[in-house]
Design a protein around this motif. Structure first.
Motif, PDB file in Angstrom:
ATOM      1  N   ARG A  46     -35.009  -2.716 -48.472  1.00 53.73           N
ATOM      2  CA  ARG A  46     -33.884  -3.651 -48.481  1.00 53.73           C
ATOM      3  C   ARG A  46     -32.953  -3.458 -47.288  1.00 53.73           C
ATOM      4  N   ARG A  47     -33.087  -2.362 -46.603  1.00 54.59           N
ATOM      5  CA  ARG A  47     -32.292  -2.125 -45.396  1.00 54.59           C
ATOM      6  C   ARG A  47     -33.024  -2.731 -44.205  1.00 54.59           C
ATOM      7  N   GLU A  48     -32.277  -3.145 -43.201  1.00 58.93           N
ATOM      8  CA  GLU A  48     -32.916  -3.734 -42.027  1.00 58.93           C
ATOM      9  C   GLU A  48     -33.598  -2.662 -41.183  1.00 58.93           C
ATOM     10  N   THR A  49     -32.991  -1.496 -41.125  1.00 59.75           N
ATOM     11  CA  THR A  49     -33.596  -0.385 -40.401  1.00 59.75           C
ATOM     12  C   THR A  49     -33.468   0.867 -41.254  1.00 59.75           C
ATOM     13  N   VAL A  50     -34.271   1.847 -40.919  1.00 61.65           N
ATOM     14  CA  VAL A  50     -34.215   3.119 -41.638  1.00 61.65           C
ATOM     15  C   VAL A  50     -33.122   3.962 -40.986  1.00 61.65           C
ATOM     16  N   PRO A  51     -32.107   4.347 -41.743  1.00 64.22           N
ATOM     17  CA  PRO A  51     -31.033   5.169 -41.176  1.00 64.22           C
ATOM     18  C   PRO A  51     -31.578   6.513 -40.693  1.00 64.22           C
ATOM     19  N   PRO A  52     -30.949   7.087 -39.669  1.00 64.12           N
ATOM     20  CA  PRO A  52     -31.443   8.356 -39.123  1.00 64.12           C
ATOM     21  C   PRO A  52     -31.654   9.436 -40.170  1.00 64.12           C
ATOM     22  N   GLY A  53     -30.792   9.532 -41.153  1.00 65.86           N
ATOM     23  CA  GLY A  53     -30.918  10.551 -42.184  1.00 65.86           C
ATOM     24  C   GLY A  53     -32.110  10.346 -43.102  1.00 65.86           C
ATOM     25  N   GLU A  54     -32.612   9.116 -43.163  1.00 65.12           N
ATOM     26  CA  GLU A  54     -33.718   8.786 -44.060  1.00 65.12           C
ATOM     27  C   GLU A  54     -35.082   8.820 -43.368  1.00 65.12           C
ATOM     28  N   ARG A  55     -35.099   8.848 -42.050  1.00 65.93           N
ATOM     29  CA  ARG A  55     -36.378   8.786 -41.311  1.00 65.93           C
ATOM     30  C   ARG A  55     -37.341   9.888 -41.728  1.00 65.93           C
ATOM     31  N   ASP A  56     -36.837  11.113 -41.766  1.00 65.50           N
ATOM     32  CA  ASP A  56     -37.698  12.246 -42.137  1.00 65.50           C
ATOM     33  C   ASP A  56     -38.213  12.094 -43.558  1.00 65.50           C
ATOM     34  N   ARG A  57     -37.352  11.633 -44.439  1.00 60.82           N
ATOM     35  CA  ARG A  57     -37.740  11.440 -45.842  1.00 60.82           C
ATOM     36  C   ARG A  57     -38.841  10.384 -45.958  1.00 60.82           C
ATOM     37  N   VAL A  58     -38.713   9.296 -45.218  1.00 62.06           N
ATOM     38  CA  VAL A  58     -39.718   8.229 -45.251  1.00 62.06           C
ATOM     39  C   VAL A  58     -41.031   8.725 -44.659  1.00 62.06           C
ATOM     40  N   GLU A  59     -40.975   9.414 -43.535  1.00 58.26           N
ATOM     41  CA  GLU A  59     -42.192   9.923 -42.900  1.00 58.26           C
ATOM     42  C   GLU A  59     -42.894  10.938 -43.799  1.00 58.26           C
ATOM     43  N   GLN A  60     -42.125  11.795 -44.448  1.00 59.33           N
ATOM     44  CA  GLN A  60     -42.703  12.784 -45.368  1.00 59.33           C
ATOM     45  C   GLN A  60     -43.346  12.079 -46.554  1.00 59.33           C
ATOM     46  N   ALA A  61     -42.696  11.047 -47.067  1.00 63.07           N
ATOM     47  CA  ALA A  61     -43.257  10.289 -48.194  1.00 63.07           C
ATOM     48  C   ALA A  61     -44.568   9.631 -47.787  1.00 63.07           C
ATOM     49  N   LYS A  62     -44.636   9.075 -46.586  1.00 59.14           N
ATOM     50  CA  LYS A  62     -45.877   8.441 -46.121  1.00 59.14           C
ATOM     51  C   LYS A  62     -46.997   9.470 -45.989  1.00 59.14           C
ATOM     52  N   ARG A  63     -46.677  10.639 -45.435  1.00 58.27           N
ATOM     53  CA  ARG A  63     -47.694  11.701 -45.309  1.00 58.27           C
ATOM     54  C   ARG A  63     -48.201  12.125 -46.685  1.00 58.27           C
ATOM     55  N   ASN A  64     -47.283  12.312 -47.630  1.00 58.68           N
ATOM     56  CA  ASN A  64     -47.675  12.724 -48.980  1.00 58.68           C
ATOM     57  C   ASN A  64     -48.505  11.648 -49.672  1.00 58.68           C
TER      58      ASN A  64
END
Length: 146
Positions: A46-64
């Motif tokens: 729902r956000r237009e971009t991934v906030p800097p604080g969330e980038r690592d969380r999103v990348e980790q979720a994709k890897r998992n």
């Protein structure tokens, strides 16, 4: 499970467009941890971009999720499981794929990097324009000198 049933399940999972109309699972256990997958994906999308604080969380979720997908696929390929369990695994893999597609198609995740790339392209176009306008196009200069 019969071998032909296993092949059908694997074909269904790998079919292009398998995620069309598929639902993202409400919750999923990934690496032994329960994840509210649907809520997570919709929260990020729902956000237009991934906030800097969330980038690592999103990348980790994709890897998992990718790792979990491989493990579930291997259970279908190599496991001695029932057709019902195989069908459940196949459906969950398609749901994981749907979530991964949604997370992969997020807007720009690195605004600073994107700005640098745009600025470099603008600079290159500007320099090319100036060379042509001033008659210093490298290709033309090399041909005139011969």
């Amino acid at each position: 499970m019969q071998e032909f049933e296993r092949k059908q399940l694997l074909e269904r999972v790998e079919r292009e467009g398998a995620t069309v109309g598929a639902d993202i699972p409400e919750t999923i256990t990934v690496q032994g941890e329960e994840l509210d997958l649907r809520t997570f994906v919709f929260e990020i999308k729902r956000r237009e971009t991934v906030p800097p604080g969330e980038r690592d969380r999103v990348e980790q979720a994709k890897r998992n999720l990718r790792r979990e997908r491989v493990e579930r696929l291997e259970r279908i390929e190599e496991g001695d499981i029932s057709h019902t369990k195989g069908d459940e695994l196949a459906q969950s893999i398609i749901g994981i794929d749907r979530a991964l597609n949604a997370l992969e198609n997020l807007g720009p995740t690195d605004i600073e990097r994107e700005q640098q790339v745009k600025q470099a392209a603008d600079t290159k176009r500007w320099m090319s324009f100036l060379k042509q306008a001033l008659g210093r196009d490298d290709d033309q200069s090399a041909r005139r000198g011969r």
